[in-house]
Design an enzyme around this catalytic site. Structure first.
Site, PDB file in Angstrom:
ATOM      1  N   GLU A   1       0.845  -1.189   0.000  1.00 35.04           N
ATOM      2  CA  GLU A   1       0.000   0.000   0.000  1.00 35.04           C
ATOM      3  C   GLU A   1       0.888   1.249   0.000  1.00 35.04           C
ATOM      4  OE1 GLU A   1      -2.309   0.180   3.556  1.00 35.04           O
ATOM      5  OE2 GLU A   1      -3.035   2.217   3.183  1.00 35.04           O
TER       6      GLU A   1
ATOM      7  N   ASP B   1      -1.123  -1.236   5.622  1.00 31.84           N
ATOM      8  CA  ASP B   1      -0.995  -0.663   6.962  1.00 31.84           C
ATOM      9  C   ASP B   1      -1.981  -1.315   7.920  1.00 31.84           C
ATOM     10  OD1 ASP B   1       0.941   1.074   6.141  1.00 31.84           O
ATOM     11  OD2 ASP B   1      -0.434   2.758   5.800  1.00 31.84           O
TER      12      ASP B   1
ATOM     13  N   ASP C   1      -4.250  -0.203   9.699  1.00 31.13           N
ATOM     14  CA  ASP C   1      -5.317   0.737  10.058  1.00 31.13           C
ATOM     15  C   ASP C   1      -6.536   0.502   9.170  1.00 31.13           C
ATOM     16  OD1 ASP C   1      -4.631   1.706   7.610  1.00 31.13           O
ATOM     17  OD2 ASP C   1      -3.801   3.607   8.325  1.00 31.13           O
TER      18      ASP C   1
ATOM     19  N   ASP D   1      -7.803   2.127   6.588  1.00 34.29           N
ATOM     20  CA  ASP D   1      -7.545   2.175   5.146  1.00 34.29           C
ATOM     21  C   ASP D   1      -6.857   0.904   4.666  1.00 34.29           C
ATOM     22  OD1 ASP D   1      -8.744   4.487   4.507  1.00 34.29           O
ATOM     23  OD2 ASP D   1      -6.917   5.731   4.565  1.00 34.29           O
TER      24      ASP D   1
END
Ligand code: 0RA
Length: 637
Positions: free
Chosen positions: A428, A501, A503, A505
């Site tokens: 990403e 990541d 998180d 997203d």
């Protein structure tokens, strides 16, 4: 017969021991594996015998009960296993069936038996790998009972009373010296039992779990058979027609059942079965179903004037866009072929299924012009979209042909051209992509950074999907092609590792990628090529020591161990916060990293969850998330 008989080895006894000993020595040869799959096979093996009774018309109810002690009982109201003396073996047929390999089958009197794949090995195999087993038979006005340990009788067949009922109850406790884990998974049992109830309409299958304080119980009973199955698969979706189309017919000793219904999505979901066994690799029945469907719809489109003389026929995929369909057949001698023995090979089935569908579905289309028109209209739209996607698709195809020199510029390929040792990291963002490129071992590790968000393939047609640059780059890098061109043999990397990541997203991008793989490159998932990287959440430093932590719970534990004073904690918000060396050490280096293999326990459930989470309808999604939010770990806010 008396207890004293035990330990006397006549030739019968020796034969039995040799047979069952062989099963205990090489259990995987008989039940597939000694892992979770093999363990649950034991239950399904016994259930299959009860289903055979049901298919023969003698059994209407089957109960599967997980007992408190984790033993499982399978209870049916079939004819009961015969108990009288076996003419050859000179002892109770019940004992013969339970202790001699391959003696489980019905003697004479053939029906549409569940046989093939890993099933049909016989109850004696389950007995052989059980620490203990008990069987109770109601038959011939009596109740008969016997107990075994590791497949060996430890009691004679005992008469325990009288009854006018019939049926069989088999209870077993798997041998923990054979299986890796002997805990039964409720979901695995429930999914297969529900499927069996769909496939055998009218039959009642009850699943009870008595292990927890609060008893769990489900009853599966579907008068609509596989048309209920189609409704189930399409639940929470907009559908057409409102009730699935359903046909059933017996022809030349082959029972054919078919049901279909469209939904507003774009994927094609077709499941085929032969004698209740899911034929994952397809076969003659599935091929005949698809070709008959294609031919019928094209004929009607011509007749209705929707296809003009100068226009080409619809292709099968046009007609199957958004289609949920099931074809289930039952035959006397199914031949299972293919790598996983899940492709039906019987050639006579092709003509039979073709005639049944042509006749029955043809009549339905004829008698229902609005239905025929709507199906043709849908195909027409799909055909237009296909034409539009052809160009985009050609782009990816041409690049495939031109090998490495034309690989996408963003891809930092590895030196090795041997897929067996190569890995691709899908990363990403450009900054993490940069660190990964520097941190990797370029000999065998390639890196593909994804810049933008990839498209949600659940909500778009193929033409739009292929217009998405991230997707095109990905397809080209993988080398497999897509759709009809897809060829898993051409995969350029044995491991495809999604690295996002930790998180919201990152989870979103990961889900988008998984949805794409599931819908357009499913074999990569079932072959075990797709992985998820596990970057650390924290770096804890004290004096000269650093610790990388991968789970929230580990932080508190470590702090207690090493003390808080002089300790610094760095929380990684994204991959980009790690330098190349750190990224290598924690996430990329095969010697020190952990990666999760993406596995699919049940394609039917996976299909549902993907369309629920990524599809059009908002309300069922909200409900699902509400109901499941509590089970989610590591939800960051
Ligand atoms: C052998 C012969 C017959 C039935 C069965 C076995 C049988 C086995 C199992 C295992 C679980 N439930 C079962 N129900 C039946 C045929 C008996 C006849 O011809 O009457």
């Amino acid at each position: 017969m008396s207890d004293k008989n035990i330990g006397i080895y006549d030739e019968n006894q020796i034969q039995i021991l040799e047979g069952l000993e062989a099963v205990r020595k090489r259990p995987s040869m008989y039940i597939g594996s000694t892992g979770s799959r093999g363990l649950h096979h034991l239950v399904f093996e016994v259930v299959d015998n009860s289903i055979d009774e049901a298919m023969a018309g003698f059994c209407s109810r089957i109960e599967v009960k997980i007992n408190k002690d984790n033993s499982v009982a399978i209870i049916d109201n079939g004819r009961g296993i015969p108990v009288k003396e076996h003419p050859l073996k000179k002892k109770s047929t019940l004992e013969v069936v339970m202790t001699i390999l391959h003696a489980g089958g019905k003697f004479g009197g053939e029906g549409y038996k569940v046989a093939g794949g890993l099933h049909g090995v016989g109850v004696s195999v389950v007995n052989a790998v059980s620490a203990w087993m008990e069987v109770e038979v109601k038959r011939d006005n009596g109740i008969y009972w016997q107990r075994y340990e590791k497949g060996v009788p430890v009691t004679p067949v005992k008469n325990k009373g009288t009854t006018n009922e019939t049926g069989t109850k088999v209870t077993f406790f798997p041998d923990d010296s054979i299986f890796e884990d002997i805990t039964f998974d409720y979901q695995i049992l429930s999914q297969r039992l529900r499927e069996l109830a769909f496939l055998n309409k009218g039959i009642t299958i009850v699943l009870k779990d008595c292990r927890d304080k609060e008893e769990k119980k489900e009853i599966f009973q579907y008068e609509g058979g596989i048309s209920s199955f189609v409704s189930y698969l399409n639940r929470n979706k907009e559908v057409y027609p409102q009730e699935p189309i359903y046909i059933e017919k017996e022809l030349s000793n082959c029972w054919v059942e078919m049901s279909l219904q469209y939904n507003s999505g774009f994927s094609e979901v077709i499941y085929s079965y032969a004698n209740n066994i899911r034929t994952q690799e397809g076969g003659t029945h599935e091929a005949a179903f698809k070709s008959a469907l294609t031919r019928l719809v094209n004929e009607h489109a011509r007749r209705l004037g929707l296809l003009k003389e100068n226009q080409e026929n619809f292709q099968g995929e046009d007609i199957r866009e958004g289609l949920t369909g099931i074809i289930s057949i039952k035959i006397l001698n199914p031949q299972f072929e293919g790598q996983t023995k899940t492709r039906l090979g019987n050639t006579e089935v092709r003509g039979i299924v073709d005639s049944v569908i042509t006749e029955e579905f043809g009549a339905i289309l004829e008698q229902n012009p609005p239905l025929a028109r709507k199906i043709c209209d849908k195909a027409l739209q799909a055909a237009r979209a296909r034409e539009a996607s052809r160009k985009a698709r050609e782009l990816t195809r041409r690049k495939n042909a031109l090998e490495v020199s034309n690989l996408p510029g963003k891809l930092a390929d590895c030196t090795s051209k041997n897929p067996d040792e190569s890995e691709l990291f899908i990363v990403e963002g450009d900054s993490a992509g940069g660190s990964a490129k520097q941190g990797r071992d370029r000999n065998f590790q390639a890196v593909l950074p994804l810049r933008g968000k990839i498209i949600n393939v659940e909500k778009a047609r193929l033409d739009k999907i292929l217009a998405n640059e991230e997707i095109r780059t990905l397809i080209t890098a993988l080398g497999t092609g897509i759709g009809d061109d897809f060829d898993a043999q051409k995969l350029r990397y044995q491991k495809v590792i999604i690295m996002t990541d930790a998180d919201v997203d990152g989870s979103h991008i990961r889900t988008l990628l998984l949805t794409f793989f599931f819908r357009y490159m499913e074999p990569l998932i079932s072959r075990g090529n797709i992985y998820i990287a596990q970057p650390p959440l924290f770096k804890v430093t004290k004096n000269k020591n650093s610790y990388y932590l991968y789970r929230e719970e580990e932080l508190e534990k470590l702090m207690e161990e090493i003390g808080r004073q002089g300790t610094s904690v760095q929380r990684y918000k994204g991959l980009g916060e790690m330098n190349p060396e750190q990224l290598w050490e924690t996430t990329i280096n095969p010697k020190t990293r952990t990666i999760l293999k993406v596995e699919m326990q049940d394609a039917i459930e996976a299909n549902y969850i993907f369309s629920l989470l990524m599809g059009e309808k908002v309300e069922p999604r909200r409900k699902f998330i509400e109901e499941n939010a509590r089970a989610v770990r590591n939800l960051d806010v």
